[in-house]
Structure formats: C-alpha cells, structure tokens
Design an enzyme around this catalytic site. Structure first.
Site, short mmCIF file in Angstrom:
data_model
loop_
_atom_site.label_atom_id
_atom_site.label_comp_id
_atom_site.label_asym_id
_atom_site.label_seq_id
_atom_site.Cartn_x
_atom_site.Cartn_y
_atom_site.Cartn_z
N CYS A 97 8.33 -68.70 -23.43
CA CYS A 97 7.65 -67.79 -24.53
C CYS A 97 8.22 -67.80 -25.87
O CYS A 97 7.78 -67.04 -26.70
CB CYS A 97 7.66 -66.23 -24.05
C1 LIG Z 1 11.00 -67.01 -19.94
S1 LIG Z 1 12.03 -67.78 -18.83
C2 LIG Z 1 11.89 -67.30 -17.32
C3 LIG Z 1 12.79 -66.73 -16.79
C4 LIG Z 1 12.84 -66.32 -15.29
N1 LIG Z 1 11.62 -65.53 -14.91
C5 LIG Z 1 14.02 -65.61 -14.69
O1 LIG Z 1 13.86 -64.47 -13.97
O2 LIG Z 1 15.08 -65.79 -15.12
C6 LIG Z 1 11.46 -69.73 -18.67
C7 LIG Z 1 12.24 -70.48 -18.20
O3 LIG Z 1 11.56 -71.77 -18.28
C8 LIG Z 1 12.50 -72.70 -18.22
N2 LIG Z 1 11.61 -74.08 -18.93
C9 LIG Z 1 11.61 -74.37 -19.94
N3 LIG Z 1 10.67 -75.49 -20.14
C10 LIG Z 1 10.45 -76.13 -18.94
C11 LIG Z 1 10.08 -77.23 -18.16
N4 LIG Z 1 9.71 -78.15 -19.21
N5 LIG Z 1 10.17 -77.14 -17.03
C12 LIG Z 1 10.71 -76.39 -16.08
N6 LIG Z 1 11.30 -75.18 -16.54
C13 LIG Z 1 11.36 -75.11 -18.05
C14 LIG Z 1 13.45 -72.40 -19.24
O4 LIG Z 1 14.69 -72.88 -18.99
C15 LIG Z 1 13.48 -70.97 -18.58
O5 LIG Z 1 14.43 -70.76 -17.98
#
Ligand SMILES: C[S@@+](CC[C@H](N)C(=O)[O-])C[C@H]1O[C@@H](n2cnc3c(N)ncnc32)[C@H](O)[C@@H]1O
Length: 227
Positions: A97
């Site tokens: 986000c």
């Molecule tokens: C808003 S956070 C979600 C947090 C999660 N709900 C928690 O309880 O910790 C979004 C997550 O997506 C991961 N992310 C970002 N780009 C990504 C990608 N291309 N593939 C997989 N994960 C990704 C980030 O590292 C981050 O941990």
C-alpha cells in the site's frame, strides 16, 4: 466436522491474516490468544512473502520460523504461476500500500499505476488463471489503507473502481468496509479498507440476489459466511 476453508495467503508479511483466521496454538487472535478458538474453520495451505527492497527477507524468515516453510514461498509473486499455487477456497492478502499510504504526502501517491500498486494485477491474474483451470477461488479477502478509496489524487476513486469492476468482470460480488482498529480496543487509530468478494457459484452469492436492501444492514456477508 465440515471441511475447512483452504486459504492462500499472499503478501503474507509476518502472518497477520493467518493469525486472524487460524489463531495461534488453538487460541483466538480476538481474545489476545487467551481463549480457545473452538472449531477453527480455516487452514492456510500456501503462503507467499517477498520483500523487493532488501536482500535479507526478514518478514519471510519470521513467517517460516512461526509457521514452517513447507508450503511457503519467498519469491516475487509476479514470478509465481497460478498452477504452482495449490487450489484454494479463499485468497487473502494485504497487498502493498505504499502508493496510498499516509506515510507519503498525498501529492506523491501514485495509485494503482505506481510501482507497488500494480501488484493488484497479480491477485487478479491468479484469480483469472484459477478460474480458467476450472478451480475458481470462492472467496477473496483483502486489506489495504483507507486511502485506496480515494486514489489516485487526480482522479479520486478511480483505482478502487477499477478493482471493483475487474472483480465483477471475473464473476465476483464485492463488499467493502473501512474499519478503525481503535473501535476494536487497539491503542491506535488505524483505518483499513477490507474487501470481501465471493464468486458467482457460491451459495452466498446466490442468496445475495434475493436479499438486496437488507444485506448490509444485517452485517453483510461475513457473519453469514463464517458464523
Ligand atoms: C502491507 S504488507 C502486508 C503485511 C501482512 N498482512 C502482515 O500481517 O505482516 C505487504 C507485504 O507484501 C510484501 N511484498 C511486496 N512486494 C511483493 C512481491 N512482489 N511479492 C511478494 N510479496 C511482496 C511486502 O514485503 C510486505 O510484507
């Protein structure tokens, strides 16, 4: 006992969705892990977490330490083919986000066209490919910041409209709520948009056609689906 709902957890971070759905060691997140969960209806069958900005992958390591690595993937979701993800009934995820986050000023926010925002289309791709393979995902449960509803700055609401329309095109009915953690006993005003979508072949979708006006006033689909 009825079958558990098989869950795929995307953008898993350290497993917030999993704790909410499965609890921890048989205890519910809602009770601060003090009360037994009872008959737990969810089972995470696959998870994915990959942080693009660092090499060390700390969140994924925490996740694996807590939940094991057998059904966990630490790859960029954009590189994971849908047929490498086990069939599941519910796809969940707090998709990145940064583009809408209050941590940036409004004028810098890039909306769905921003670098991380386009990850929405990875969710869309997986839903589409699972459907094409004859195993549509019944439920989709997503979380994002409240600013998602107003993004991008120059065309307020366009990104959310695209999300809703693209889910509808795939055959999903969609509900959403903005929920403030402070109203649930937590010491912070953290507003989050939750999206719940259900596929046209589910019992709940068929009920929706008949209920219409009363539906939201009676709590929407969540209590009907998961009571
Ligand atoms: C808003 S956070 C979600 C947090 C999660 N709900 C928690 O309880 O910790 C979004 C997550 O997506 C991961 N992310 C970002 N780009 C990504 C990608 N291309 N593939 C997989 N994960 C990704 C980030 O590292 C981050 O941990």
């Amino acid at each position: 006992m009825k079958n558990k709902i098989r869950v795929a957890e995307l953008f898993a971070g350290v497993g917030g969705f999993r704790l909410g759905l499965e609890g921890w060691q048989g205890r519910s997140a809602l009770s601060g892990y003090t009360k037994k969960l009872g008959n737990n209806g969810f089972e995470v069958v696959w998870s994915n977490q990959w942080e693009p900005s660092t090499k060390s992958q700390d969140a994924s390591k925490v996740y694996e330490q807590r939940f094991g690595n057998e059904h966990h993937s630490n790859n960029d979701i954009a590189t994971v083919a849908a047929n490498h993800i086990p069939d599941h009934d519910m796809l969940v995820g707090g998709f990145p986000c940064q583009d809408y986050s209050v941590a940036r000023t409004l004028s810098q926010s890039g909306g769905l066209q921003g670098k991380k925002g386009v990850l929405w289309w990875e969710i869309h791709r997986i839903l589409k490919d699972k459907m094409a393979a004859g195993n549509p995902v019944s439920y989709v449960f997503l979380e994002n910041v409240d600013r998602l509803l107003k993004s991008p700055v120059k065309k307020r609401g366009r990104d959310f409209a695209i999300i809703l329309a693209s889910l509808a095109d795939l055959g999903y009915a969609v509900e959403w709520r903005v929920i403030n953690a402070a109203e649930y006993g937590l010491p912070q005003r953290r507003r989050r948009t939750f999206i719940l979508a259900f596929f046209k072949d589910t019992a709940i979708y068929k009920q929706l056609d008949h209920k219409q006006g009363d539906w939201i006033a009676e709590g929407g689909s969540w209590p009907r689906l998961f009571r």
